[in-house]
Design a protein around this motif. Structure first.
Motif, PDB file in Angstrom:
ATOM      1  N   UNK A 144      -9.807  10.091  10.600  1.00 18.11           N
ATOM      2  CA  UNK A 144      -8.219   9.674  10.599  1.00 18.11           C
ATOM      3  C   UNK A 144      -7.982   9.424   9.036  1.00 18.11           C
ATOM      4  N   UNK A 145      -8.327   8.167   8.746  1.00 22.24           N
ATOM      5  CA  UNK A 145      -8.021   7.539   7.732  1.00 22.24           C
ATOM      6  C   UNK A 145      -9.458   7.226   6.741  1.00 22.24           C
ATOM      7  N   UNK A 146     -10.240   6.558   8.110  1.00 22.69           N
ATOM      8  CA  UNK A 146     -11.472   5.762   7.623  1.00 22.69           C
ATOM      9  C   UNK A 146     -12.376   7.176   7.001  1.00 22.69           C
ATOM     10  N   UNK A 168     -13.925  -5.353  -6.313  1.00 24.20           N
ATOM     11  CA  UNK A 168     -12.933  -5.187  -7.483  1.00 24.20           C
ATOM     12  C   UNK A 168     -13.917  -3.047  -7.513  1.00 24.20           C
ATOM     13  N   UNK A 169     -15.190  -3.081  -7.369  1.00 25.91           N
ATOM     14  CA  UNK A 169     -15.610  -2.149  -7.895  1.00 25.91           C
ATOM     15  C   UNK A 169     -14.764  -0.613  -7.551  1.00 25.91           C
ATOM     16  N   UNK A 170     -14.202  -0.643  -5.761  1.00 27.70           N
ATOM     17  CA  UNK A 170     -14.017   0.518  -5.579  1.00 27.70           C
ATOM     18  C   UNK A 170     -15.277   0.993  -4.941  1.00 27.70           C
ATOM     19  N   UNK A 190     -17.698   1.013   4.457  1.00 29.04           N
ATOM     20  CA  UNK A 190     -16.520   1.059   4.303  1.00 29.04           C
ATOM     21  C   UNK A 190     -16.026   1.440   2.730  1.00 29.04           C
ATOM     22  N   UNK A 191     -15.320   2.836   2.353  1.00 25.03           N
ATOM     23  CA  UNK A 191     -14.429   2.122   1.207  1.00 25.03           C
ATOM     24  C   UNK A 191     -13.128   2.217   1.332  1.00 25.03           C
ATOM     25  N   UNK A 192     -12.360   1.458   0.296  1.00 24.41           N
ATOM     26  CA  UNK A 192     -10.957   1.544   0.452  1.00 24.41           C
ATOM     27  C   UNK A 192     -10.201   2.212   0.199  1.00 24.41           C
ATOM     28  N   UNK A 193     -10.254   2.295  -1.848  1.00 22.31           N
ATOM     29  CA  UNK A 193      -9.537   2.600  -2.842  1.00 22.31           C
ATOM     30  C   UNK A 193     -10.605   3.307  -3.717  1.00 22.31           C
ATOM     31  N   UNK A 196     -12.539   9.607  -2.941  1.00 28.37           N
ATOM     32  CA  UNK A 196     -11.738  10.593  -2.227  1.00 28.37           C
ATOM     33  C   UNK A 196     -10.479  10.750  -2.475  1.00 28.37           C
ATOM     34  N   UNK A 197      -9.788  10.963  -1.176  1.00 28.95           N
ATOM     35  CA  UNK A 197      -8.197  10.682  -1.076  1.00 28.95           C
ATOM     36  C   UNK A 197      -7.999   9.435  -0.799  1.00 28.95           C
ATOM     37  N   UNK A 198      -8.440   8.745  -0.565  1.00 31.54           N
ATOM     38  CA  UNK A 198      -7.532   7.081  -0.861  1.00 31.54           C
ATOM     39  C   UNK A 198      -6.957   6.986  -2.068  1.00 31.54           C
ATOM     40  N   UNK A 199      -6.467   6.111  -1.735  1.00 34.57           N
ATOM     41  CA  UNK A 199      -5.762   5.368  -3.487  1.00 34.57           C
ATOM     42  C   UNK A 199      -6.419   5.453  -4.494  1.00 34.57           C
ATOM     43  N   UNK A 200      -6.176   5.712  -6.024  1.00 36.60           N
ATOM     44  CA  UNK A 200      -7.357   4.924  -6.752  1.00 36.60           C
ATOM     45  C   UNK A 200      -6.826   3.717  -6.941  1.00 36.60           C
ATOM     46  N   UNK A 201      -5.826   3.202  -6.970  1.00 38.84           N
ATOM     47  CA  UNK A 201      -6.401   1.855  -7.620  1.00 38.84           C
ATOM     48  C   UNK A 201      -5.795   0.924  -6.361  1.00 38.84           C
ATOM     49  N   UNK A 202      -6.338  -0.209  -6.145  1.00 43.64           N
ATOM     50  CA  UNK A 202      -5.227  -1.250  -4.878  1.00 43.64           C
ATOM     51  C   UNK A 202      -4.000  -1.840  -5.314  1.00 43.64           C
ATOM     52  N   UNK A 203      -3.010  -1.710  -4.793  1.00 45.04           N
ATOM     53  CA  UNK A 203      -1.904  -1.686  -4.883  1.00 45.04           C
ATOM     54  C   UNK A 203      -1.444  -2.812  -4.200  1.00 45.04           C
ATOM     55  N   UNK A 204      -2.316  -2.554  -2.611  1.00 45.32           N
ATOM     56  CA  UNK A 204      -1.343  -3.333  -1.455  1.00 45.32           C
ATOM     57  C   UNK A 204      -3.057  -3.598  -0.036  1.00 45.32           C
ATOM     58  N   UNK A 205      -3.067  -3.932   0.308  1.00 45.34           N
ATOM     59  CA  UNK A 205      -4.213  -4.099   1.606  1.00 45.34           C
ATOM     60  C   UNK A 205      -3.116  -4.345   2.905  1.00 45.34           C
TER      61      UNK A 205
END
Length: 419
Positions: A144-146, A168-170, A190-193, A196-205
């Motif tokens: 999915x998105x994970x 913040x290391x992403x 778990x990556x969250x920004x 791969x295809x996750x957002x380049x920057x963390x603009x929201x959680x």
């Protein structure tokens, strides 16, 4: 004959190594130096001076260093006192499965300060420090998105499941999850920004992303339910605490030097939007090292204007362990943890526990890994100050790692009935 022995020569990075030198003259002064290159070629070194006993032996389990990077009896001092040759480099393992860190120990006569290829050591030995144990499996996750990597211990299972979050290391940081798998936990890094295809920057959680990850873990046939754990640091600890508050799947949460409120970017969960407390740019300081000192630039959640950003920890259905370094120079993490504990007490909840470590900095990691006092962080034009005193930080890492495993085993492992 002078001999330098380090045993075991191959071990997991959280296991101690015994270092002994024999064959010296009684009371002879020697220098022990450790050196290690990371996967990018960055050099890390440490040095300590010792005096042999009456039988010509130096045993680091008993002998005190009288100078160098530490003083006193510290059997693993050469490991946790490693420092980068180039400023602001962080020792961070990338490939956790296929190669260890190789740390080389050198023994020199007398007090030896300088690097020189012309001076040959009396003895040398290389030790391998692994982040993954025999039989541990790594599985790339794109469900999915994970996005992440799942580490499974050897055996049939089922195993207690843990989601591992950094800040913040992403990207995808795997070294703690792989080590947890070697200790019997199924751990999802778990990556969250910025991956791969996750957002380049963390603009929201988007908390629904983390809920999807929790559901994925619980649905895995080798994961023991009914709930999972979360281990988290920095921004990840803020997210981990939010998961504890809003997600019923999360029953045990470790927050390492995080906050009790939403900062910098909003948090969304279904119809809920939590507005963040913004960074006070005018309060950012420059440390003498040249790194940014952010501790005093975060707003106070106790301020009436910030109340809407405070996480409702009293709603957490599981247990929460706050791990706090008192010399955290990135966040006022002690104040945040104490506020969360006060909030739990006001609601007559006993689900929180705080471990406070005087002298420890922000990046409390597995034992015997070196203190990172300050380092570059992706997306910042200045290095960031993390803080910490090397000796106290090393003690905090060793103690907290045992407490983390004990906490997860207590709250994630079902008692099996005897047939």
């Amino acid at each position: 004959m002078v001999q330098l022995r380090a045993t075991p020569a191959q071990a997991l990075v959280d296991e101690p190594v015994r270092i002994r030198v024999t064959g010296l003259r009684p009371s002879q002064v020697v220098t022990l130096r450790a050196s290690l290159k990371d996967e990018k070629g960055n050099l890390f070194q440490s040095t300590a001076f010792y005096r042999a006993n009456e039988t010509g032996e130096v045993d680091l389990e008993r002998a005190p260093a009288f100078g160098g990077d530490y003083v006193g009896v510290h059997p693993m001092g050469l490991f946790w006192s490693l420092k980068p040759k180039k400023a602001f480099r962080r020792l961070l393992k990338q490939d956790v499965m296929n190669s260890p860190f190789r740390l080389t120990l050198h023994l020199y006569d007398s007090v030896y300060f300088h690097d020189s290829a012309r001076v040959r050591p009396r003895a040398s030995q290389t030790v391998q420090r692994w982040f993954s144990g025999p039989g541990v499996q790594r599985k790339q996750i794109r469900e999915g998105r994970v996005r992440g990597a799942l580490f499974l211990p050897p055996g049939a299972g089922p195993f207690p499941g843990v989601i591992d979050l950094f800040g913040g290391i992403g990207g995808l940081v795997e070294f703690r999850a792989s080590l947890l798998a070697a200790r019997g936990f199924a751990a999802l890094a778990l990556a969250y920004f910025a991956y791969e295809d996750l957002p380049d920057k963390l603009l929201e959680v988007d908390l629904e992303y983390f809920e999807e990850a929790a559901n994925f873990l619980l649905a895995h046939p080798k994961i023991q339910g009914p709930g999972i754990g979360v281990i988290s640091v920095c921004k990840g600890a803020e997210i981990g605490l939010a998961m504890a508050c809003y997600l019923k799947q999360v029953v045990a949460t470790v927050c390492i030097n995080g906050s009790n409120a939403i900062f910098d970017v909003p948090l969304r969960y279904r119809d809920l939007v939590v507005t963040p407390i913004c960074l006070a740019q005018e309060c950012i300081q420059i440390h003498i090292s040249g790194a940014l000192h952010l501790r005093h630039s975060k707003g106070d959640p106790r301020n009436e204007l910030n109340q809407q950003s405070v996480l409702p920890v009293e709603k957490a259905q599981g247990q929460i362990l706050f791990i706090v370094g008192e010399k955290d120079e990135c966040l006022d993490s002690r104040a945040y943890a104490e506020q969360a504990m006060d909030q739990l007490r006001k609601h007559r909840r006993s689900s929180g526990k705080m471990l406070l470590y005087p002298g420890a900095g922000h990046l409390i990691e597995p034992p015997y890994t070196p203190l990172c006092f300050a380092s570059w962080n992706p997306g910042t034009s200045w290095p960031l100050l993390w803080g910490g005193d090397p000796v106290a930080h090393a003690k905090a890492q060793e103690h907290s790692w045992g407490e983390i495993q004990k906490f997860f085993r207590q709250h994630l492992t079902r008692t099996r009935s005897k047939l």
